[in-house]
Design an enzyme around this catalytic site. Structure first.
Site, PDB file in Angstrom:
ATOM      1  N   GLY A  10       0.569  -1.265  -0.130  1.00 47.71           N
ATOM      2  CA  GLY A  10      -0.090   0.313   0.103  1.00 47.71           C
ATOM      3  C   GLY A  10       0.840   1.325   0.090  1.00 47.71           C
ATOM      4  N   ASP A  56      -3.826 -12.966   3.025  1.00 46.47           N
ATOM      5  CA  ASP A  56      -4.826 -12.051   3.584  1.00 46.47           C
ATOM      6  C   ASP A  56      -4.810 -12.049   5.167  1.00 46.47           C
ATOM      7  OD1 ASP A  56      -7.035 -11.109   4.583  1.00 46.47           O
ATOM      8  OD2 ASP A  56      -8.593 -12.029   3.302  1.00 46.47           O
ATOM      9  N   VAL A  57      -4.404 -11.086   5.723  1.00 42.24           N
ATOM     10  CA  VAL A  57      -4.161 -11.199   7.234  1.00 42.24           C
ATOM     11  C   VAL A  57      -5.521 -11.469   8.185  1.00 42.24           C
ATOM     12  CG1 VAL A  57      -1.936  -9.972   7.390  1.00 42.24           C
ATOM     13  CG2 VAL A  57      -4.243  -8.586   7.686  1.00 42.24           C
ATOM     14  N   TYR A 145     -14.889   1.740   9.073  1.00 43.72           N
ATOM     15  CA  TYR A 145     -13.668   2.262   9.490  1.00 43.72           C
ATOM     16  C   TYR A 145     -13.126   2.552  10.680  1.00 43.72           C
ATOM     17  CZ  TYR A 145      -9.191   4.253   7.924  1.00 43.72           C
ATOM     18  OH  TYR A 145      -7.913   4.420   8.037  1.00 43.72           O
ATOM     19  N   LYS A 149     -11.153   0.430  13.614  1.00 40.20           N
ATOM     20  CA  LYS A 149      -9.833   0.929  14.306  1.00 40.20           C
ATOM     21  C   LYS A 149      -9.878   1.109  15.775  1.00 40.20           C
ATOM     22  CE  LYS A 149      -7.135   1.784  10.562  1.00 40.20           C
ATOM     23  NZ  LYS A 149      -5.839   1.218  10.342  1.00 40.20           N
ATOM     24  N   THR A 175      -2.584  11.916   5.225  1.00 41.82           N
ATOM     25  CA  THR A 175      -1.298  11.931   4.570  1.00 41.82           C
ATOM     26  C   THR A 175      -1.339  11.812   2.991  1.00 41.82           C
ATOM     27  OG1 THR A 175      -0.572  10.766   6.600  1.00 41.82           O
ATOM     28  CG2 THR A 175       0.830  10.632   4.755  1.00 41.82           C
TER      29      THR A 175
END
Ligand code: UDP
Length: 316
Positions: A10, A56-57, A145, A149, A175
């Protein structure tokens, strides 16, 4: 040292690989390429201390050898991507974080979670300081999302408290930089892509919402400093230079093409009104603050995007 990085292909993951390799470390990257791109790591293909695994984690992860550090960077960080893949987003923040923590626990390794300013939701405290608990809509379109997180932070703290694991949590603010995908949908690649193609810049709402943009090189330095620190609670990493999205659009016009018009489009639901990191903690604990100005950072990013617009690469 030997590091495992999820989301290595990524935008931020690939820059982290570069940084750790240039410091002399060994890096094993893992990515399922749902949003990452092999092109981001093509320059490391023959690197003797780098290995890239497709995986794929969120599934049980098998990796050979031992690790000194585990960095869980895999994430669908763009609103466009997490709207399109809400279940995968929840899974990589929850099961994915757990699987990576387990690898860190078995190796007694350092662990870094790349969390997000989205933990603050649409904040009622400004600028956002780490002790603020946030204002998140748990059932809105961004919740897949934000809540994954927040869960990721919770389970990271639980592993620290229960197993004494040396965990660190970065709350990353907006970022930008080279290797963002052109079709990523976030405001920096969206505006640069539009400006370079001579299309109108799509400002959502009236453009009065604010963000502050950190150049990726600054961010990666902060992440590595945090990884080696003793701070277990979250640390904000971002650039405190706040501006409205309309001001940012003007910035892009000046940098790329002053003749581009602006087209106003509806503001997405739950779009945070104001965002700016309070980085007092990072300055004090890590002796870190961003050094790259928006002008310099945009110049490097525009150079990268010019190449991409000229010869587009496939998104995988
Ligand atoms: N935005 C915009 N036009 C675009 C893409 C984004 O005006 O083409 C706005 C968006 O509504 C938000 C800000 O830019 O207020 C930053 O959006 P982004 O998707 O980059 O990330 P966010 O900070 O919302 O996670």
């Amino acid at each position: 040292m030997r590091f495992l990085i999820s989301g290595a292909a990524g935008f931020i993951g690939s820059h982290l690989c570069d940084y750790l390799l240039s410091d002399g470390h060994t890096v094993v990257g893992i990515d399922n390429f749902i949003t990452g791109s092999r092109t981001n790591l093509a320059h490391l293909e023959a690197h003797p201390r780098f290995q890239l695994l497709e995986g794929d984690v969120t599934q049980p992860v098998r990796v050979d050898g031992s690790f000194d550090g585990v960095l869980h960077v895999a994430s669908l960080a763009s609103p466009r991507h997490y709207y399109a893949h809400p279940i995968e987003t929840l899974e990589v923040g929850s099961t994915g974080t757990r699987n990576m923590l387990e690898i860190a626990r078995k190796n007694n390794a350092l662990f870094l979670l790349t969390s997000t300013s989205e933990c603050y939701g649409d904040p009622e405290v400004h600028p956002q300081v780490e002790t603020y608990w946030g204002n998140v809509n748990p059932v809105g379109p961004r919740s897949c999302y934000d809540e994954s997180k927040r869960y990721a932070e919770a389970i990271t703290m639980a592993y620290h408290r229960k197993y004494g694991l040396r965990t660190t949590i970065a709350r990353i603010f907006n970022t930008y930089g080279p290797r963002m995908a052109l079709n990523d949908g976030r405001v920096v690649p969206a505006f640069l892509d539009q400006a370079l193609r001579g299309e109108p810049l799509t400002v959502y709402g009236d453009g009065s919402q604010t963000r502050s943009f950190c150049y990726v090189r600054d961010l990666v330095e902060g992440l590595v400093k945090l990884l080696f620190s003793d701070e277990r609670y979250p640390v904000n990493l971002g650039n405190p230079n706040e501006m409205t999205i309309l001001e940012f659009a003007e910035y892009v016009r000046r940098a790329v093409n002053p003749n581009i018009p602006i087209r106003f489009e509806p503001l997405p639901q739950d779009d945070p009104r104001r965002r700016r990191p309070d980085i007092t903690k990072a300055k004090r604990l890590l002796n870190w603050e961003p050094k790259v100005s928006l002008r310099e950072g945009l110049e490097e990013t525009v150079r990268y995007f010019r190449e991409l617009v000229r010869s587009p690469i496939p998104s995988r």
